[in-house]
Design a protein around this motif. Structure first.
Motif, PDB file in Angstrom:
ATOM      1  N   LEU A   1       0.834  -1.205   0.000  1.00 27.04           N
ATOM      2  CA  LEU A   1       0.000   0.000   0.000  1.00 27.04           C
ATOM      3  C   LEU A   1       0.870   1.257   0.000  1.00 27.04           C
ATOM      4  CD1 LEU A   1      -2.724  -1.157   2.549  1.00 27.04           C
ATOM      5  CD2 LEU A   1      -3.082  -0.743   0.108  1.00 27.04           C
ATOM      6  N   HIS A   2       1.945   1.217   0.788  1.00 25.71           N
ATOM      7  CA  HIS A   2       2.878   2.353   0.839  1.00 25.71           C
ATOM      8  C   HIS A   2       3.540   2.554  -0.529  1.00 25.71           C
ATOM      9  CE1 HIS A   2       5.885   5.135   2.296  1.00 25.71           C
ATOM     10  NE2 HIS A   2       6.818   4.380   1.741  1.00 25.71           N
ATOM     11  N   ARG A   3       4.013   1.463  -1.114  1.00 27.91           N
ATOM     12  CA  ARG A   3       4.694   1.540  -2.412  1.00 27.91           C
ATOM     13  C   ARG A   3       3.776   2.102  -3.493  1.00 27.91           C
ATOM     14  NH1 ARG A   3       5.516  -1.155  -7.035  1.00 27.91           N
ATOM     15  NH2 ARG A   3       4.037  -2.829  -6.653  1.00 27.91           N
ATOM     16  N   ARG A   4       2.491   1.814  -3.383  1.00 26.03           N
ATOM     17  CA  ARG A   4       1.534   2.264  -4.391  1.00 26.03           C
ATOM     18  C   ARG A   4       0.943   3.645  -4.081  1.00 26.03           C
ATOM     19  NH1 ARG A   4      -0.807  -2.128  -7.580  1.00 26.03           N
ATOM     20  NH2 ARG A   4       0.470  -3.972  -7.266  1.00 26.03           N
TER      21      ARG A   4
ATOM     22  N   ARG B   1      -2.022   6.624   4.135  1.00 23.75           N
ATOM     23  CA  ARG B   1      -1.917   5.766   5.321  1.00 23.75           C
ATOM     24  C   ARG B   1      -3.236   5.644   6.078  1.00 23.75           C
ATOM     25  NH1 ARG B   1       2.791   3.955   7.859  1.00 23.75           N
ATOM     26  NH2 ARG B   1       3.973   5.189   6.382  1.00 23.75           N
ATOM     27  N   GLU B   2      -4.042   6.709   6.072  1.00 29.53           N
ATOM     28  CA  GLU B   2      -5.292   6.671   6.844  1.00 29.53           C
ATOM     29  C   GLU B   2      -6.309   5.669   6.277  1.00 29.53           C
ATOM     30  OE1 GLU B   2      -5.519  10.396   4.152  1.00 29.53           O
ATOM     31  OE2 GLU B   2      -4.022   9.466   5.470  1.00 29.53           O
ATOM     32  N   LEU B   3      -6.054   5.167   5.078  1.00 24.73           N
ATOM     33  CA  LEU B   3      -6.970   4.191   4.474  1.00 24.73           C
ATOM     34  C   LEU B   3      -6.536   2.737   4.698  1.00 24.73           C
ATOM     35  CD1 LEU B   3      -7.545   5.962   1.034  1.00 24.73           C
ATOM     36  CD2 LEU B   3      -9.004   6.048   3.063  1.00 24.73           C
ATOM     37  N   TRP B   4      -5.339   2.536   5.227  1.00 24.50           N
ATOM     38  CA  TRP B   4      -4.785   1.185   5.328  1.00 24.50           C
ATOM     39  C   TRP B   4      -5.578   0.270   6.251  1.00 24.50           C
ATOM     40  CZ3 TRP B   4       1.260   1.783   5.870  1.00 24.50           C
ATOM     41  CH2 TRP B   4       1.751   2.469   4.741  1.00 24.50           C
TER      42      TRP B   4
END
Length: 200
Positions: free
Chosen positions: A131-134, A138-141
């Motif tokens: 998710l970070h790479r894309r 962060r608040e959606l993780w």
């Protein structure tokens, strides 16, 4: 600056030819929005606006082409547009327009990334990294990660398919390392191995 003529091409493309011979490849939408016509005397401000709107339309079309190939997060799409030569302003405007019109939805994208990697047997840490790479905010993780199954269930499936001898320390270490690379915590891995009575 006099707009000498307009030449239409396929797919709503229009080439504007200025009195100095310069050609600007634009779109029918931009021409209509700015109410341009052959013979119009463009002020410097109108010419600047024409260039900005044309760049924004080109970036939007480029973005739609990229989205037709695969989904993207807003940041991922913005970064890709800039890398491929769009100006930062045009890329930003294109991403904002696409998000406003429902073509980009970071929450839905986060959920699809989580589903994809969870189905492939990856743990929460590895999925967070993805998710970070894309570029997913962060608040959606965490909300997206709620869709994953329990790590114990995933690890157990992995072990059932690969663990031949629960007493073989080397095999246990090798599978533990593989599970760590897949993004599972030591605690979850240890708990799953305890079900096989071979925890170290």
């Amino acid at each position: 600056m006099i707009l000498r003529s307009l030449k239409t091409g396929g797919s709503e493309r229009v080439t504007l030819i200025l009195e100095n011979g310069e050609e600007i490849a634009s779109t029918l939408g931009v021409i209509t929005e700015l109410r341009l016509y052959a013979g119009k005397d463009l002020t410097d401000a109108e010419l600047k606006l024409l260039r900005e709107k044309t760049a924004a339309a080109a970036a939007r079309n480029h973005a739609l082409l990229l989205l037709s190939q695969r989904p993207h997060s807003q940041k991922e799409l913005y970064d890709k547009l800039v890398r491929k030569g769009e100006s930062t302003e045009a890329a930003e405007a294109a991403v904002a327009w696409l998000a406003d019109h429902g073509y980009l939805d970071d929450a839905a994208y986060a959920a699809s990334v989580v589903r994809h990697y969870s189905q492939k047997g990856y743990g929460a840490q590895r999925i967070r990294g993805e998710l970070h790479r894309r570029g997913v905010p962060r608040e959606l993780w965490e909300e997206a990660l709620q869709e994953t199954s329990e790590p114990g269930d995933q690890i157990s499936r992995f072990l059932r398919s690969r663990l031949k001898d629960p007493e073989d320390r080397k095999e246990v270490q090798k599978l533990s390392a593989a599970l760590l690379r897949r993004g599972y915590s030591w605690e979850d891995i240890r708990a799953a191995f305890q079900q096989y009575d071979c925890s170290d």
